[in-house]
Design an enzyme around this catalytic site. Structure first.
Site, short mmCIF file in Angstrom:
data_model
loop_
_atom_site.label_atom_id
_atom_site.label_comp_id
_atom_site.label_asym_id
_atom_site.label_seq_id
_atom_site.Cartn_x
_atom_site.Cartn_y
_atom_site.Cartn_z
N GLU A 491 0.83 -1.21 0.00
CA GLU A 491 0.00 0.00 0.00
C GLU A 491 0.86 1.26 0.00
O GLU A 491 0.68 2.17 0.83
CB GLU A 491 -0.97 -0.04 1.20
CG GLU A 491 -2.08 -1.07 0.97
CD GLU A 491 -2.88 -1.42 2.22
OE1 GLU A 491 -2.36 -1.34 3.33
OE2 GLU A 491 -4.05 -1.80 2.03
N GLU A 563 -3.27 -10.69 0.50
CA GLU A 563 -4.20 -10.64 1.61
C GLU A 563 -5.56 -11.13 1.13
O GLU A 563 -6.03 -10.70 0.08
CB GLU A 563 -4.36 -9.21 2.15
CG GLU A 563 -3.07 -8.63 2.75
CD GLU A 563 -3.19 -7.17 3.15
OE1 GLU A 563 -2.13 -6.49 3.14
OE2 GLU A 563 -4.28 -6.71 3.47
#
Lengths: 669, 441
Positions: A491, A563
């Site tokens: 991210e 994830e």
């Protein structure tokens, strides 16, 4: 008049001991200054002076500085002590703190939990009025930190060095320091470091003394480095891993690079050992270097030696390579480890250093769009795992590391993604030993700047800071068989910074491990069209339907979500459905559950009740994302949640299917 | 007849279950493991078969046969094979004998249904006034409140079973999980909470079916979701209460968090034996690791202390659940359907795990607490039972909008019917519970 003032200022800053006569902002608000006088990163190893010491694991020249230090904490950097590095200065009204520890968990300052934003510049609850925002949520000046609310922790303690240390090169090792800090020894400025999840080392030979030494460290909660550390976890500070002093001979091993490979049939092995040697004397020195390789039964199966002259001006690499017949291969199922012993002798053939590392013969590659280990297509039954301890915050003991690894092995978990930063070296050694596939991830998450025009990934001036975190990780962890994939971070947007990072890691890693990066979505978010700087397609939170869709269509790279299955609270539903799909298609090679452990820390209220606390439970008007940090399949103390058993079941390596009741005997034999 | 011809026509029936075994290890042959299969009946092992030399290379399949000879398959009884795979030797951190895989297979071919005659016991009397109906005999006394339509007293052999007059009441809400809050259950599905809290009794009818069989029919009009729910109570002279529920279709968009009833019994009934999935908490979309078996526990152990308190403790596919006190007296909840029920038993009411007792989930509301902690949860002097047809799945694809998978949702546009029995007992044993459940179909 002005000249006198500037000379006076010069003297003031110089006596305050900061290097290069610059003020703190040059260091802590400057993305170009990420360290000063730091040693180059190198592979983890411990140097011994004799085989006897090595076998007993009693290094003569390693001195732990863990324990209780004198400690001072202030909220405003202007109030920080500026003379304490002077060993003769008496410390008045100082407290004590244990090292390693997180200050805020020990009662100094406020633990803050936020998810995306920077805790010192969160539009939801600004803690400092000198932080400007642009477009409502983005910090206007990335790199800038609050000037009046930026807690500073100052540490000091003494230690003793005996005479025999003085014949060697002496180094200080700080396991992890957040987020930026200065070091002094015996009043002399040693250096500065940023990068909160990798060691910083300094050569302290000149400043070190026989007898009593005084070490002083000053840590700032926030620096420009904090812009890269917006992970979804407690935003807390301090010295989080071991601190120690060590020494090596003046002509020493600076780095070790071990590469193992397998032949085309994955039957026979290949070993390459590269030793970087450094000479701290004034003249050229001859060095005799050798290695011995012991197999899984401790039988000596290979050895080589050579000698080389090492100049003081330039490091010299001594290289060895050999073939190994039918090595027992390393995999998570069978973590066969060989012992590589490296020995150096001086020009008179006196033993100087002996080092041992556990290595594994394994080959990791991506062929025909599939991730292979030792020629076999594997499945990563993984979890993301934070460093989390409900008692100590981010400080993880070896005992807790082992507890996690044992639970993984017991529950059919064979892989971990180190979300989102590298761990202490011992963790990788345990994964080597017990068999866990590791995705080693750089300490990079600039989440608060998001992924558009403000993303730091697109800013050339941030390349240095990003790439440094990647290369230091690779240099330190390159010899671990458990590390099968590098990850560039999480991210943190995509752009020139991560294109550069990908190329740099590829050039650096001679083992040619795959490199992955989560944030490689292009503007259309098309999973079949991820950007080029990831060898594996590793998106976030695909649904079972997406797995099915990807499965049915060929992709150019393996599909292993970084994830999935967000196990927040009572969750982890339809997990068996995911695995029914994954088991159907070859290029669906597993995934990493978010995540392993709830990150709450203990708190005791004024009624004496002890409970798991989360964001918003500490301080007043702090920014918070509440209980969003509890996404685990085990509770903070590692008590299983029912979800863990479901994971164990779906991850099973043996399937039983009911074919039916057999009413006829087979007529053939 | 030519004997040699007979020998080649080998058509002997084999009493075996054929199982496919697949090795998903990448580098390990299955000959490293011991395989044990047990045949179980109501939690009791009838036969054990060991297969300790299954030679199977990685990523290969093979069939194994489990002989079913020597087992007397009884009527109205389910039979399961349970597999357990364990390590033959120490394997790294795993000790010898550590289980690494398991499975439960239901032998559907072996289920034989045979109805059992029910003895409805001694005669029943009743009395009625403007607010209540009381049904009684020497052993039992059951009181219905007409306005609410619920049982307010359930006395068996002089013992009151209910707590706070809370007999079974319709309930369609669950204390939101984090995923529920993520997909905004408190907006999109709130109508079902309103339906639970503010249902109006549109019809209450009491009739005598015969001397030892009474019936009460209650219709509820549900607000917001605007549909009708019917409950039919059939009581017999032994105090057995059959409850048949039908929730009619609704055009309300939000799916139904749960279709069920909830009730409270006295705290002393905290000793649980049940036949359903366990041993830990499980839900319709998170139950693969739980096998159908007989489990013994206590109500305290059913609580799962999620760090932010929320829905917890449920068990699915429950055929029967008995709750008893130290004297082994108590209440058996039994399902007539092989599908079973979804049941939770906790010492806390659902409200303790919810953000608010009411309908206002706005963050600023003084009675809304989105930040409860485990120290806010304390055992109360009660056992709360949720007895459901089913509950919405847990989901978890993400926690910021994803709903449970479609097949794990209870759709408003469908009709939902289910029934269960409340059976009071003394001297409870597993054998007795099994027999009772087989009777009440």
């Amino acid at each position: 008049m002005k000249k006198t003032t500037s000379i006076l200022l010069f003297l003031i800053f110089f006596s305050a001991g900061y290097g290069q006569q610059k003020d703190i902002w040059h260091y802590i608000e400057n993305e170009q200054v990420i360290g000063e006088n730091k040693e180059d990163a190198h592979a983890s190893f411990t140097s011994f002076v004799s085989l006897k010491n090595l076998k007993a694991n009693t290094p003569t020249f390693k001195k732990s500085l863990n324990g209780v230090w004198d400690f001072n904490w202030v909220k405003n950097p202007a109030d920080r002590p500026t003379e304490f590095m002077n060993p003769t200065l008496r410390l008045i009204d100082w407290k004590k703190i244990k090292v390693p520890s997180n200050w805020e968990v020990e009662g100094f300052g406020t633990p803050i939990y936020v998810n995306h934003q920077y805790e010192f510049s969160d539009y939801k609850a600004m803690v400092a009025d000198d932080m400007e925002l642009i477009d409502r949520i983005y910090p206007k000046n990335p790199g800038k930190v609050p000037h009046t609310y930026n807690p500073v922790g100052s540490y000091r303690r003494e230690f003793t060095l005996s005479d025999n240390w003085m014949h060697n090169e002496v180094f200080l090792h700080i396991g992890a320091l957040k987020s930026g800090g200065f070091v002094w020894l015996n009043g002399k400025y040693i250096g500065y470091t940023q990068g909160s999840k990798l060691p910083s080392e300094f050569n302290i030979t000149k400043a070190a003394r026989k007898g009593i030494n005084s070490i002083a460290i000053q840590v700032f909660r926030w620096t420009d480095g904090s812009y890269l550390e917006a992970q979804d976890f407690w935003r807390i500070s301090g010295i989080e891993r071991d601190v120690f002093i060590y020494a090596q001979p003046k002509v020493r091993i600076q780095d070790i690079e071990i590469i193992t490979d397998l032949d085309k049939e994955y039957t026979h092995g290949f070993l390459e050992v590269n030793l970087d040697l450094q000479n701290h004397e004034k003249t050229n020195k001859e060095m005799y270097v050798s290695y011995q390789l012991f197999d899984t039964e401790n039988q000596l199966i290979a050895e080589q030696q050579s000698n080389t002259a090492v100049s003081p001006k330039l490091r010299k690499t001594a290289s060895f390579s050999t073939n190994i017949m039918r090595p027992k291969k390393w995999s998570a199922e069978h973590p066969n480890l060989y012992t590589l012993r490296i020995t150096t002798k001086d020009e008179n053939k006196n033993l100087k250093e002996v080092v041992e590392r556990k290595i594994g013969f394994r080959k990791v590659e991506i062929t025909n769009g599939l991730l292979l280990v030792n020629g076999q297509r594997i499945t990563l039954k993984g979890v993301n795992a934070h460093e989390a301890n409900p008692e100590t915050g981010h400080v993880m003991s070896e005992e807790l590391m082992l507890k996690d690894i044992k639970l993984w092995k017991e529950n059919n978990i064979n892989a971990v993604r180190l979300s989102h930063y590298p761990r202490a070296s011992r963790f990788y050694e345990l994964c080597d030993l017990y068999g866990i596939y590791v995705v080693d991830e750089a300490n990079l998450e600039s989440h608060g700047m998001y992924y558009g025009k403000y993303s730091l990934a697109k800013k050339a001036n941030w390349t240095k800071a990003h790439v440094d975190r990647m290369t230091r990780m690779v240099e330190r962890d390159k010899n671990h068989p458990s590390v099968i994939i590098w990850s560039m971070g999480n991210e943190a947007g995509n752009g020139i910074v991560f294109y550069e990072g990908y190329k740099t890691i590829k050039a650096l890693d001679k083992s040619k491990r795959p490199v992955q990066y989560e944030r490689t979505y292009k503007s259309d978010n098309n999973l079949f069209n991820m950007d080029w700087n990831t060898d594996i397609i590793v998106p976030q939170y695909p649904s079972p339907a997406t797995f099915e869709r990807i499965g049915k269509t060929k992709t150019d790279r393996p599909f292993i979500p970084s994830e999935y299955t967000h196990s927040m609270g009572n969750s982890t539903g339809n997990f068996a459905d995911y695995w029914e799909i994954i088991e159907k298609y070859d290029h669906l090679q597993g995934g990493f559950i978010w995540d392993w452990v709830d990150q709450s820390i203990w708190k005791t209220n004024n009624k004496g009740e002890k409970f798991y606390a989360y964001g918003g439970d500490f301080g007043n008007n702090m920014p918070t994302d509440n209980s969003f940090l509890n996404n685990g399949i085990v509770f903070p103390d590692r008590t299983p949640q029912p979800a863990l058993y479901e994971v164990k079941k779906a991850h099973e390596f043996i399937n039983f299917k009911n074919i039916g009741f057999n009413t006829k005997k087979r007529t053939s034999n | 007849m030519n004997l040699s011809i007979l020998k080649t026509l080998d058509s002997t029936l084999k009493n075996e279950q054929v199982i496919d075994v697949e090795n998903l290890y990448d580098f390990t042959n299955l000959n490293q493991f011991n395989f044990k299969a047990v045949i179980k009946e109501n939690g009791v092992v009838l036969k054990t078969i060991n297969k300790n030399n299954i030679n199977l290379e990685p990523h290969k399949n093979k069939n194994i046969m489990i002989p079913l000879s020597g087992i007397d398959f009884k009527e109205n009884t389910e039979y399961f094979i349970e597999f357990s795979t364990t390590t033959k030797n120490t394997w790294g951190l795993l000790p010898k004998g550590f289980e690494i895989a398991k499975e439960q297979i239901y032998l559907s071919e072996k289920f034989k249904k045979k109805p059992i005659a029910i003895d409805n016991g001694p005669d029943l009397s009743s009395r009625e006034n403007s607010s209540e109906v009381t049904i009684f005999n020497n052993n039992i006394q059951i009181v219905f409140a007409k306005k609410s339509g619920i049982i307010t007293s359930y006395v068996y052999k002089k013992q009151e079973y209910l707590n706070s007059k809370k007999g079974p009441h319709i309930n369609f809400w669950r204390p939101p999980t984090d995923n529920d809050l993520g997909n905004r259950i408190q907006d999109r599905n709130l109508g079902w909470k309103n339906a639970s809290l503010n249902a109006t009794t549109s019809n209450f009818e009491f009739k005598k079916l015969n001397n030892n069989l009474m019936q009460v029919v209650v219709n509820y009009q549900l607000p917001t979701v605007k549909t009708l729910h019917t409950t039919i109570y059939t009581l017999n002279g032994n105090g057995v209460v059959k409850i048949e529920n039908t929730l009619n279709e609704s055009t309300y968009k939000g799916d139904i968090p749960r279709v069920g009833m909830r009730m409270q019994i006295a705290k002393e009934f905290n000793n649980v034996t049940y036949y359903g999935r366990g041993p830990w908490e499980n839900y319709q979309d998170r139950k693969a690791a739980t096998f159908i078996d007989v489990f013994k526990s206590n109500v305290s152990n059913f609580y799962v202390p999620y760090v932010r308190p929320q829905e917890n403790g449920t068990r699915t596919d429950v055929r029967w659940m008995a709750l008893m006190n130290a004297k082994e007296n108590g209440l058996l909840i039994s399902s007539p359907s092989q599908k079973g029920l979804s049941i939770s038993a906790l010492h806390m009411p659902n409200e303790d795990f919810d953000i608010t007792n009411g309908l206002d989930y706005s963050k600023e509301h003084k009675n809304a607490n989105f930040s409860k902690h485990t120290n806010d949860i304390k055992e109360q002097n009660l056992v709360q039972l949720n007895i459901d047809l089913a509950q919405r799945g847990l989901g978890g694809d993400d926690s910021w909008g994803a709903k449970p998978q479609d097949k794990y949702q209870l759709k408003s546009a469908e009709k939902h019917s289910y029934s269960f029995y409340l059976i009071p007992f003394t001297s409870g044993t597993t054998k007795k519970f099994v027999e009772l459940q087989q009777q009440f179909k």
